[in-house]
Scaffold this motif. Sequence first.
Motif, PDB file in Angstrom:
ATOM      1  N   MET A  86      -0.093  -3.727  -6.114  1.00  0.00           N
ATOM      2  CA  MET A  86      -1.327  -3.829  -5.593  1.00  0.00           C
ATOM      3  C   MET A  86      -2.202  -4.371  -6.855  1.00  0.00           C
ATOM      4  O   MET A  86      -1.933  -4.820  -7.779  1.00  0.00           O
ATOM      5  CB  MET A  86      -1.736  -2.429  -5.431  1.00  0.00           C
ATOM      6  CG  MET A  86      -1.062  -1.646  -4.200  1.00  0.00           C
ATOM      7  SD  MET A  86      -1.714   0.178  -4.140  1.00  0.00           S
ATOM      8  CE  MET A  86      -3.147  -0.114  -3.444  1.00  0.00           C
ATOM      9  N   ASN A  89       0.814  -1.308  -0.193  1.00  0.00           N
ATOM     10  CA  ASN A  89      -0.110  -0.027   0.097  1.00  0.00           C
ATOM     11  C   ASN A  89       0.891   1.179  -0.011  1.00  0.00           C
ATOM     12  O   ASN A  89       1.979   1.227   0.429  1.00  0.00           O
ATOM     13  CB  ASN A  89      -1.064   0.168   1.427  1.00  0.00           C
ATOM     14  CG  ASN A  89      -0.377  -0.217   2.604  1.00  0.00           C
ATOM     15  OD1 ASN A  89       0.462   0.900   2.952  1.00  0.00           O
ATOM     16  ND2 ASN A  89      -0.297  -1.070   3.289  1.00  0.00           N
ATOM     17  N   GLU A 137      -7.449  -1.328  -7.278  1.00  0.00           N
ATOM     18  CA  GLU A 137      -7.190  -0.564  -6.087  1.00  0.00           C
ATOM     19  C   GLU A 137      -6.421   1.015  -6.045  1.00  0.00           C
ATOM     20  O   GLU A 137      -6.415   1.540  -5.057  1.00  0.00           O
ATOM     21  CB  GLU A 137      -6.056  -1.245  -4.898  1.00  0.00           C
ATOM     22  CG  GLU A 137      -7.073  -2.401  -4.346  1.00  0.00           C
ATOM     23  CD  GLU A 137      -5.882  -3.309  -3.367  1.00  0.00           C
ATOM     24  OE1 GLU A 137      -6.614  -4.287  -2.820  1.00  0.00           O
ATOM     25  OE2 GLU A 137      -4.777  -3.257  -3.546  1.00  0.00           O
TER      26      GLU A 137
END
Length: 469
Positions: free
Chosen positions: A351, A337, A355
């Motif tokens: 990711m 993240n 997202e």
Amino acid sequence: MSPFFKCCTGFYSCKWMKSSKRNKSKKRLFALIQVALGEQLDLHWLHKIFLFFGVIFVVAGVTTVIFEWKGEWPTVPLSLQATAPFLQFGAVGALMLLSPFVFQSIKNAKTGSKFLIGGVFLILSAAIFLWPLFIRSPCLKEPQELPKKPKLIGHRGAPMLAPENTIMAFNSSITCNVTAFETDVQVSKDRIPFLMHDHGADFLLRTTDVKEKFSGQHFNDSTNLTFEEVHRLNAGDWFLKTDPFDSVSMLSEEEKERARSQTVPSLLQLLSLAREHTIKVIFDLKSSTKENKKQDTVDIVNTILNSSIDQSLIFWLPDQKEYVSKSAPGFIHVYKNEEDMRKYNGSCLNMKYNELEMEKIRNLREENVTVNLYVVNERWLFSLLWCAGVSSVTTNSCHLLKDVDYPDWVMAPSTYLLIWVLVDIVALFIMIGLFLFWKKYGCCDEDVRRNNTPACNEKELQPLSPKVP
């Protein structure tokens, strides 16, 4: 019976409307519009049956899509970005086809309904005509601004061409020109790291013959077995039996035999293959507890260092990054993240494809952040992410994406603006023409109301009637 229902196809003649079988479906549509307008509906009993089962079919279909394809819903916003410019052109065409029926319904409706129908139609038309003002697609850009093609990372090798996480799968991915192997690592009872995705209650059940080799026993942790016991399991026969991607038919008999004999490889085997071909390795660590994860990290790092592979070929995705940074400073740390990446001053993100927004991907690219998205298998999605500027994608279908030399479409904003304006202007003139035509040659409402049968003024429909010699 509503005049609208009986005469709205006066464009061709009322008699044609009454007799043509091809218009049965249109009649049902018009009947639904009648109900929406609050007008009396007189359906044949057979039509009522068809309508009932039609509603049941639609409800069942929508319910099935919602629950069975629940995991695919996140792709809807992305698919709209890939198709929105062309969907708008289709919507304009549909609006033109619908306009004659709307004009006729306005003509036959009561005064209050006229304003309601007209207002709704105007709002709908304005929304469709002005839709491009709100379209944001990464492929609407100047062709010379197109970024480089994203690199390919083989997800567990090439799982469409060979059993996942086997040496055969990784060898197959090499033919796709992948730049990295993606895999999953677990540690055995005798502390040897090996490749296996499923863990916990599903450990070994899906991709090996553990049920046959260890009948009556159940294992839910990698430390329940030594690596020798794991390595004896067959890791390829399941692939031929289940054909998870409907791709086994693509294999030759020789390849099928090779797939059937695959076993669970160790991490060291994969590292040797990566070192030989100078291919990077990125992996996730599957450990049952936090305590196991710490010790597993130590064993995995030691295995990598002892393999003599260049440290820069290792993309370290798991946790324990502080320990790894000290023990193997050459590893490239990848984060799951953006928050963690910023915290540790990293520059690599891994990711899921849905997202990150397209604008965010562009911004990260401008900051020289490497963005890898998983799992990307479809050409249209690969094209969209290419336009957005992703650095690489993890894929099951490297054999297909390697042949994509250009996105499905790239269009300069000025070109799209020109097409949009022309399409809207042409559509607007056609709709105005249809309105004037209906105003002049529409059905005779008074005759319909008086006789309660489809009646048309022959004089008004004279231009549409075939000439008899």
